[in-house]
Design a protein around this motif. Structure first.
Motif, PDB file in Angstrom:
ATOM      1  N   GLN B  11       0.829  -1.435   0.066  1.00 22.30           N
ATOM      2  CA  GLN B  11       0.083   0.114  -0.068  1.00 22.30           C
ATOM      3  C   GLN B  11       0.901   1.241   0.080  1.00 22.30           C
ATOM      4  O   GLN B  11       1.803   1.368   0.901  1.00 22.30           O
ATOM      5  N   THR B  25      -5.936  16.791 -11.074  1.00 24.94           N
ATOM      6  CA  THR B  25      -6.955  15.971 -10.741  1.00 24.94           C
ATOM      7  C   THR B  25      -7.344  14.990 -12.000  1.00 24.94           C
ATOM      8  O   THR B  25      -7.560  14.044 -12.068  1.00 24.94           O
ATOM      9  N   SER B  26      -7.115  15.990 -13.223  1.00 27.16           N
ATOM     10  CA  SER B  26      -7.533  15.322 -14.351  1.00 27.16           C
ATOM     11  C   SER B  26      -6.481  14.128 -14.755  1.00 27.16           C
ATOM     12  O   SER B  26      -6.941  12.971 -15.215  1.00 27.16           O
ATOM     13  N   LEU B  29      -7.869  11.109 -12.555  1.00 31.01           N
ATOM     14  CA  LEU B  29      -9.183  10.606 -12.984  1.00 31.01           C
ATOM     15  C   LEU B  29      -8.501   9.864 -14.338  1.00 31.01           C
ATOM     16  O   LEU B  29      -9.319   8.796 -14.584  1.00 31.01           O
ATOM     17  N   SER B  42     -14.093   5.382  -4.778  1.00 31.36           N
ATOM     18  CA  SER B  42     -14.042   5.802  -3.330  1.00 31.36           C
ATOM     19  C   SER B  42     -15.329   6.360  -3.063  1.00 31.36           C
ATOM     20  O   SER B  42     -16.202   6.837  -3.889  1.00 31.36           O
ATOM     21  N   THR B  43     -15.656   6.352  -1.752  1.00 32.60           N
ATOM     22  CA  THR B  43     -16.875   6.428  -1.247  1.00 32.60           C
ATOM     23  C   THR B  43     -17.548   7.990  -1.061  1.00 32.60           C
ATOM     24  O   THR B  43     -18.345   8.364  -1.370  1.00 32.60           O
ATOM     25  N   ILE B  44     -16.173   8.951  -0.816  1.00 26.66           N
ATOM     26  CA  ILE B  44     -16.646  10.228  -0.730  1.00 26.66           C
ATOM     27  C   ILE B  44     -16.643  10.961  -1.858  1.00 26.66           C
ATOM     28  O   ILE B  44     -17.310  12.027  -2.329  1.00 26.66           O
ATOM     29  N   GLY B  45     -15.512  10.709  -2.990  1.00 25.08           N
ATOM     30  CA  GLY B  45     -15.464  11.193  -4.009  1.00 25.08           C
ATOM     31  C   GLY B  45     -14.220  11.955  -4.284  1.00 25.08           C
ATOM     32  O   GLY B  45     -13.273  11.766  -4.068  1.00 25.08           O
ATOM     33  N   ALA B  46     -14.472  13.181  -5.204  1.00 25.27           N
ATOM     34  CA  ALA B  46     -13.569  14.318  -5.695  1.00 25.27           C
ATOM     35  C   ALA B  46     -12.245  14.043  -4.611  1.00 25.27           C
ATOM     36  O   ALA B  46     -12.205  13.949  -3.160  1.00 25.27           O
ATOM     37  N   ALA B  47     -11.007  14.359  -5.242  1.00 23.87           N
ATOM     38  CA  ALA B  47      -9.785  14.617  -4.327  1.00 23.87           C
ATOM     39  C   ALA B  47      -9.159  13.378  -3.721  1.00 23.87           C
ATOM     40  O   ALA B  47      -7.787  13.299  -3.584  1.00 23.87           O
ATOM     41  N   PHE B  48      -9.925  12.127  -3.650  1.00 22.09           N
ATOM     42  CA  PHE B  48      -9.079  11.239  -2.948  1.00 22.09           C
ATOM     43  C   PHE B  48      -9.390   9.992  -3.773  1.00 22.09           C
ATOM     44  O   PHE B  48     -10.562   9.541  -4.393  1.00 22.09           O
ATOM     45  N   ASP B  63      -2.824   4.882  -2.590  1.00 23.33           N
ATOM     46  CA  ASP B  63      -3.788   6.136  -2.148  1.00 23.33           C
ATOM     47  C   ASP B  63      -3.532   7.127  -2.508  1.00 23.33           C
ATOM     48  O   ASP B  63      -2.280   7.535  -2.496  1.00 23.33           O
ATOM     49  N   TRP B  65      -3.360  11.116  -3.042  1.00 20.09           N
ATOM     50  CA  TRP B  65      -4.012  12.357  -2.260  1.00 20.09           C
ATOM     51  C   TRP B  65      -3.747  13.532  -3.293  1.00 20.09           C
ATOM     52  O   TRP B  65      -2.448  13.801  -3.532  1.00 20.09           O
ATOM     53  N   ASP B  66      -4.924  14.300  -3.530  1.00 19.27           N
ATOM     54  CA  ASP B  66      -4.828  15.572  -4.355  1.00 19.27           C
ATOM     55  C   ASP B  66      -4.559  16.660  -3.456  1.00 19.27           C
ATOM     56  O   ASP B  66      -5.158  16.467  -2.068  1.00 19.27           O
TER      57      ASP B  66
END
Lengths: 355, 215
Positions: B11, B25-26, B29, B42-48, B63, B65-66
C-alpha cells in the motif's frame, strides 16, 4: 454551492461535538466532506466543467468550517487524532481528516495575505469585528439573563438563527469569522441569546420572518443592540418570569413598586389626575378590556385611589414588570391569562419610548 | 510510507502537488477511470482516489492524495505529503509560472520530506504543444539535475499517463524491502496481549482470618 448544501455540510460539522466516540466524530467530518463533494460534483456537471478536485474542495471546506464555527473544533480534532484507532485512520478517512486539519490550521493562521486582501483593510475589519464582539460580551455580563430568551433560542431552528447571526455580524465574512474564532465561545452564546430575543420579538409581534428577512433585520438590530441593553439595565425585571425570581428579588420588587406608586400618584396629581401617560394611550384599547375584568375581581379590595388611577397603576406596573402584578396582587390569574397581551403592550410601549 | 504484508501487497501513498489548474485531478482521473477495472470507487469522491496496479513482483495499491494548488494553501502542504511514498509534482507546459512553482515544490520536499520519497516531475497538457511555454528539454534537464523521474503527459489524450503510474509502482516495489520487519513485531505484541488470567478463586482473606468468635 447552493446555500442549502452549505447549511447541510455545516450541520454535519456542528454535530461533531455532540458525539463521544472518536469514530463518530470522524464520521461527522466525513459526511460533511461527502455533502461538499456531492455539491461540487453536481455543480461541475451542470456547468459542464472538469470534475472537482482538491483545488475546489479545500476552499469550500474552509468556508463551511468558518460558517459552521463548530464547538471545540480544535480539541475535537486532537481527540480524534489521538484516540481514533490508527489502523482505521488510513486511506480515505485519513485524507479527509487531513483536509479538516489543514482547514482548521488555515483558519487559525489566517491573515490578510491568506485572504489576498489589503493589509490595512484587513486590520480595520478585524478591529471593528473585535469591537463589536467585546462590546457585546461585556454588555451581556451585567445583563440579567431571562429564561424566556433562552427558550426562544432553542425553539427556533438552528439554521434560521445561525444565518442572520453571522451575516449581520460580519460585513466581510472571512474576516469576521476569523476574529470570531479568536474569541471564546461564550460570547457567541450571549450573542445568539440576544439575537434570539429579537427573533422572539419578531415572532410575538405576529410576523413570520423568512431567513432573508432576518438577515436584513440583523444589521438593523445590531444598531439597536445598545439601546436594548439599556432597556435591560433600566428595567431589569422586564423580561423575567415568576420562575426566574428569587426571594431576595421580592424586597427589591416591593421597593420599586412602592416607589412607582408614589411617583405615579405625585405625577398624576401634578397633571390634574386626568391626563393619561403616553404609554397608556398606546395600549388604551387593551387597557379598557383589562380594566373591565379587573373591576370585577377587585370589588372587595380596599382602594385608596380612584378607579382611573388604579387602572393606570396596574398598567404602569405591567410596563415595568409584568410578573410583579401577578405575584403581588390577587388577580394573578388575570395577569397570567393576559400575559401575552401585556407583553405585546410592553413592547409597543418600549418601541415608542426608544424610537 | 509504503507498507508490505504477506504476498507482496504494497500500500503506497501518492501525493499530487502543483499549481492550481495544472491538471492534477484530471491526470489522476484519467489514470483511475481509464483502467480496465476500477478497484474501488471511493466513497466520498473528488480529491481522493485509490487504484491497484498489478506488477510481476508485487501488487501495489495506491492511495492518491490530491492537494489544493493555490499559493495561499502552500503552508498546509506538509500535512499532506507527510508519510508519502511518492510525490508527483505537476506543471503546465503552457505556463512558465507553474514550472517555477513546481521547482519550489521539489526544493521543499527535498528539504523537508522523507529522503526516500520517489519524486516525479510531470509536464502536463502535452496536447497543447502550440501554446508551449516551457520546453521539453528544460523540464528534463531540471529533473536530471535533481534526480527526479520525468514524464511529459496529457490527461486529455492519456499520453504517458499509465506509463507514469506504472513507473512509480515499479519504484515503490523496489524501494520496499522483501522482508518486512516492523510489522511482525507489532502482530506478536498483539497476540501476547491475549494472555489468560489465572483465577484460583481463593480469597486471600479466608474466613479464618476474620473470625469474630476468636475473641
Amino acid at each position: 454551492m447552493g446555500a442549502c448544501g452549505c447549511v447541510l455540510a455545516q450541520k454535519e460539522l456542528q454535530k461533531m461535538n455532540t458525539y463521544k466516540a472518536p469514530r463518530d466524530k470522524l464520521a461527522c467530518i466525513l459526511s460533511c466532506c461527502k455533502v461538499i463533494n456531492n455539491f461540487l460534483l453536481s455543480a461541475s456537471i451542470s456547468s459542464n466543467e472538469n470534475p472537482p478536485g482538491a483545488d475546489e474542495f479545500l476552499p469550500v471546506l474552509i468556508y463551511v468550517t468558518i460558517k459552521a464555527n463548530p464547538q471545540q473544533l480544535h480539541s475535537n480534532l486532537l481527540y480524534i487524532q489521538r484516540y481514533r484507532r490508527q489502523s482505521r485512520l488510513v486511506a480515505e478517512a485519513a485524507y479527509f481528516f487531513t483536509n479538516m486539519l489543514s482547514a482548521e490550521a488555515f483558519i487559525r493562521n489566517i491573515d490578510a495575505k491568506a485572504l489576498s486582501m489589503d493589509e490595512m483593510e484587513y486590520e480595520k475589519n478585524i478591529e471593528s469585528a473585535q469591537a463589536v464582539l467585546s462590546g457585546l460580551s461585556t454588555d451581556s455580563d451585567d445583563m440579567p439573563m431571562p429564561s424566556q430568551s433562552h427558550q426562544s433560542v432553542w425553539q427556533l431552528p438552528r439554521s434560521e438563527l445561525g444565518e442572520p447571526r453571522q451575516e449581520a455580524f460580519n460585513p466581510n465574512k472571512h474576516q469576521g469569522s476569523a476574529s470570531q474564532l479568536q474569541f471564546p465561545p461564550q460570547s457567541f452564546e450571549t450573542k445568539s441569546r440576544s439575537e434570539g430575543l429579537h427573533a422572539k420579538d419578531q415572532v410575538s409581534l405576529g410576523k413570520v420572518p423568512s431567513i432573508s428577512d432576518l438577515e436584513d433585520q440583523g444589521g438593523f438590530m445590531l444598531m439597536k443592540e445598545e439601546k436594548v441593553n439599556q432597556v435591560f439595565r433600566d428595567f431589569p425585571y422586564l423580561y423575567s418570569q415568576s420562575g426566574d425570581l428569587t426571594i431576595s428579588d421580592v424586597d427589591d420588587l416591593l421597593n420599586k413598586y412602592k416607589q412607582l406608586v408614589l411617583k405615579y400618584v405625585c405625577l398624576s396629581k401634578g397633571l390634574g389626575d386626568a391626563a393619561p401617560s403616553p404609554p397608556v394611550s398606546i395600549s388604551q384599547s387593551r387597557a379598557q378590556n383589562l380594566a373591565v375584568t379587573e373591576k370585577e375581581t377587585k370589588a372587595s379590595r380596599a382602594v385608596t385611589l380612584n378607579e382611573a388611577t388604579d387602572r393606570d397603576i396596574n398598567l404602569k406596573v405591567g410596563v415595568t414588570d409584568a410578573v410583579f402584578v401577578g405575584e403581588e396582587n390577587s388577580e394573578s390569574k388575570l395577569a397570567q391569562g393576559s400575559d401575552s397581551n401585556v407583553k405585546n403592550d410592553q413592547r409597543e410601549c418600549l418601541d415608542q419610548a426608544h424610537g | 510510507m509504503a507498507r508490505a504484508a504477506g504476498n507482496r501487497n504494497i500500500q503506497a501513498k501518492l501525493v499530487l502537488l502543483g499549481d492550481m489548474g495544472t491538471g492534477k485531478t484530471s491526470l489522476v482521473l484519467r489514470f483511475v477511470k481509464g483502467q480496465f477495472y476500477d478497484y474501488q470507487e471511493s466513497t466520498i469522491g473528488a480529491a481522493f482516489f485509490t487504484q491497484v496496479l498489478s506488477l510481476n513482483e508485487a501488487t501495489i495499491k495506491f492511495d492518491i492524495w490530491d492537494t489544493a494548488g493555490q499559493e495561499r494553501y502552500h503552508s498546509l502542504a506538509p500535512m499532506y505529503y507527510r508519510g508519502a511514498a511518492a510525490a508527483v509534482v505537476v506543471y503546465d507546459i503552457t505556463s512558465k509560472e507553474s514550472f517555477q512553482r513546481a521547482k519550489k515544490w521539489v526544493l521543499e520536499i527535498q528539504r523537508q520530506g522523507n529522503p526516500n520519497v520517489i519524486m516525479v516531475l510531470v509536464a502536463n497538457k502535452a496536447d497543447l504543444d502550440t501554446k508551449r511555454d516551457v520546453g521539453n528539454e528544460e523540464g528534463e534537464q531540471y529533473a536530471k539535475e535533481n534526480g527526479l523521474l520525468f514524464f511529459e503527459t496529457s490527461a486529455k489524450t492519456a499520453q504517458n499517463v499509465n506509463e507514469l503510474f506504472y513507473e512509480i509502482a515499479k519504484r515503490v516495489a523496489k524501494a520496499v524491502p522483501l522482508r518486512p520487519g516492523g510489522m511482525k513485531l507489532h502482530r506478536r505484541s498483539q497476540e501476547r496481549g491475549r494472555r489468560l488470567f489465572c483465577c484460583s478463586g481463593s480469597s486471600p482473606f479466608g474466613s479464618d482470618d476474620c473470625n469474630i468468635n476468636s475473641w
